[in-house]
Design a protein around this motif. Structure first.
Motif, short mmCIF file in Angstrom:
data_model
loop_
_atom_site.label_atom_id
_atom_site.label_comp_id
_atom_site.label_asym_id
_atom_site.label_seq_id
_atom_site.Cartn_x
_atom_site.Cartn_y
_atom_site.Cartn_z
N THR A 28 0.83 -1.21 0.00
CA THR A 28 0.00 0.00 0.00
C THR A 28 0.87 1.25 0.00
O THR A 28 0.61 2.22 -0.75
CB THR A 28 -0.93 0.01 1.23
OG1 THR A 28 -1.72 -1.18 1.23
CG2 THR A 28 -1.84 1.23 1.20
N LYS A 88 2.52 1.79 -3.46
CA LYS A 88 1.59 2.33 -4.45
C LYS A 88 1.39 3.83 -4.26
O LYS A 88 1.27 4.58 -5.24
CB LYS A 88 0.24 1.62 -4.33
CG LYS A 88 0.23 0.18 -4.85
CD LYS A 88 -1.14 -0.46 -4.66
CE LYS A 88 -1.13 -1.92 -5.13
NZ LYS A 88 -2.44 -2.58 -4.94
N GLN A 89 1.37 4.26 -3.02
CA GLN A 89 1.16 5.68 -2.74
C GLN A 89 2.39 6.52 -3.07
O GLN A 89 2.27 7.63 -3.60
CB GLN A 89 0.80 5.87 -1.26
CG GLN A 89 -0.54 5.27 -0.85
CD GLN A 89 -0.74 5.29 0.65
OE1 GLN A 89 0.19 5.57 1.42
NE2 GLN A 89 -1.96 5.00 1.08
N GLU A 90 3.58 5.97 -2.80
CA GLU A 90 4.80 6.76 -2.87
C GLU A 90 5.47 6.74 -4.25
O GLU A 90 6.25 7.65 -4.55
CB GLU A 90 5.81 6.25 -1.82
CG GLU A 90 5.34 6.40 -0.39
CD GLU A 90 5.24 7.86 0.03
OE1 GLU A 90 6.29 8.47 0.27
OE2 GLU A 90 4.12 8.37 0.06
N SER A 98 4.47 7.39 -7.15
CA SER A 98 4.16 8.55 -7.99
C SER A 98 5.06 9.74 -7.66
O SER A 98 5.35 10.57 -8.53
CB SER A 98 2.68 8.96 -7.83
OG SER A 98 2.41 9.31 -6.48
#
Length: 539
Positions: free
Chosen positions: A291, A294-296, A298
């Protein structure tokens, strides 16, 4: 072909940069404007600084466009050294790098794939010997500044003193074994940049130098070194026309790789919660939290765009490292980059060592055995023409380096896989001794001072342990008692499973307790010899 490559190499960086979208963030946001930076400026030198550099020059290197060979400089060092000191000090005082030293003869080096594709050639810049001497002086001063103030991230292992691929691989292995021991999967993203060295933006680089403490005169000299560069391509006896270069740092230079390290150094600040392992432009990101990743991820993409580096999404992929017994749903590990789902692979070659998702090293040993068998065939063919001493020399020149590389890691493979390597090693010893096939040779390993594969693994693991951890740290693992005890072993890190036991603080310390407890540690070159003796004596 020559004309195509000439234009391609000259324009590849700018053409790729023009394809980038406008940045959404400014590259300066990754620097703390309130942080007090140490100050760097170049200082003038004398003959004592220049003579060692000239003496260390490789006379076998290709000659630059000025046709002045390194050998001529070395053989006339007493005459040339004072002239070079005057030239370099003038360059430092004026903050101006001479245009005549900025001309590169480019040699296209084929990588792999279609030989008629320009993208499959790497441009190696062959610079003049005098340019390399000047670059070496400047780079040493920059290196010392960066090291003295710990400016470069510890996660960068490329082009640095005291860092190498072995330490980079060990950094990853320790992360993986820790997560294996905690029954966690590790998600690794292996990033590929398109022509990373060729797309470095000069304006951003020079500004980053000032943000890292370079005074204006020092930044101006680097700017002068980068600007107005020219190159031509030579294939065989044919020479192309001269082309101007307005972007990138020259591959094959001395300053180029160092400037790249400074350029990419703040990448880790984009998403500091992730784990990174960098080796020059090889950029690898790891996390045990899908999780979070996936957030970082970008943020990493945003950093690349703001720094005008192009991600090659077709060659960027991921691997989910996990225990063979652990069942996972790969859909939970999907990563989107630029609206593309990253491919999930089962294995990759990481800095020369083939890693699979379960860290079995089966594929690495398969490839290793293929190479060793080819060398064995060669040694069999030439055995009638050489004596035993020469054959031993050939073993250490051709066979041994392949076995040695990465053995600290693939040496953890199963006994079945290691036996495959030992079988080829025994066959090679038979060739050295000129013995018949299947003849017993185990006892001759010690006579020839050739370590069998498992002993070599122990030898290299202990060397890595002592290079990674200081003697003071290792001694701190001893029991802390005010009274004497029979057991003064170093405390071995506890592990919950077999993969966890591979950790250096587990496997390495166990080997230390077995072979080096009570052994006086020598300094410098005496240590490996003493270690080898301990292994031979104790088996």
């Amino acid at each position: 072909m020559q004309l195509n490559l000439t234009i391609f190499f000259a324009n590849v960086g700018s053409e790729l940069a023009n394809q980038l979208p406008p940045p959404l963030t400014n590259y300066t946001q990754y620097f703390d404007s309130n942080e007090i930076q140490p100050i760097f400026t170049f200082y003038e030198i004398d003959a004592h600084d220049i003579v060692p550099i000239i003496k260390q020059m490789d006379t076998k290197k290709a000659i630059g466009h000025d046709n002045i060979p390194a050998r001529a400089i070395k053989e006339n060092i007493l005459v040339i050294a004072p002239i070079l000191v005057f030239l370099i000090n003038f360059i430092i005082r004026s903050s101006c790098f001479p245009d005549c030293l900025k001309v590169a003869r480019v040699k296209p080096v084929f990588k792999k794939g279609d030989k008629f594709s320009k993208n499959n050639y790497r441009p190696i810049s062959i610079l003049s010997a005098i340019s390399k001497i000047v670059e070496k002086v400047l780079s040493l001063q920059i290196y010392n500044f960066l090291d003295d103030f710990d400016i470069l991230t510890s996660k960068q292992f490329g082009f640095r003193k005291g860092k190498n691929t072995t330490l980079a691989i060990n950094e990853l292995m320790e992360q993986l074994y820790k997560n294996f021991d905690s029954k966690l999967a590790t998600q690794g993203i292996f990033i590929d940049f398109s022509k990373a060295f060729d797309t470095i933006n000069h304006e951003i680089l020079v500004h980053k130098l000032s943000l890292n403490g370079f005074k204006s005169c020092a930044s101006q000299l680097v700017k002068s070194y980068l600007s107005n560069r020219k190159q031509f391509v030579q294939i065989g006896g044919e020479v192309s026309s001269m082309q101007n270069i307005s972007i990138g740092v020259p591959q094959g230079s001395i300053l180029g790789p160092l400037l790249f390290l400074i350029y990419i150094n703040d990448l880790l600040k984009a998403a500091p919660s992730l784990n990174y392992i960098l080796y020059a432009d090889d950029t690898n990101i790891f996390s045990s939290d899908p999780t979070l990743l996936k957030q970082e991820i970008s943020k990493v993409e945003s950093w690349c765009v703001s720094n005008r580096l192009i991600l090659n999404y077709t060659k960027t992929f991921q691997i989910v490292f996990k225990s063979p017994k652990k069942q996972i749903d790969l859909s939970n590990f999907q990563i989107n980059m630029s609206s593309q789902i990253l491919e999930i692979k089962n294995e990759t070659k990481f800095l020369g060592v083939i890693l699979d998702e379960n860290i079995t090293f089966k594929q690495h040993i398969k490839e290793l055995c293929r190479k060793l068998n080819l060398i064995l065939i060669m040694m069999r063919a030439i055995r009638p023409y050489f004596d035993q001493k020469t054959m031993i020399d050939l073993y250490y020149s051709f066979f041994y380096p392949h076995m040695l590389y990465g053995i600290e890691f693939w040496g953890h493979a199963s006994d079945t896989d290691l036996k495959r390597v030992l079988t080829i090693q025994k066959a090679t010893v038979r060739v050295i001794l000129n013995k018949k096939p299947r003849e017993h040779v185990t006892s001759f390993f010690k006579v020839l001072k050739i370590m069998p594969v498992k002993m070599l693994f122990k030898f290299c693991t202990l060397k890595l342990l002592l290079k990674t951890f200081s003697n003071e740290f290792l001694m701190s693992l001893k029991p802390k008692h005010s009274y004497n005890t029979r057991n003064d072993d170093l405390a071995v890190q506890k592990a919950n499973n077999k993969r966890g036991e591979r950790s250096l603080l587990c496997s390495g310390v166990s080997l230390y307790n077995r072979y080096l407890k009570g052994v006086r540690m020598g300094a410098g070159t005496g240590f490996p010899r003493d270690l080898a003796s301990c292994l031979w004596e104790q088996g």
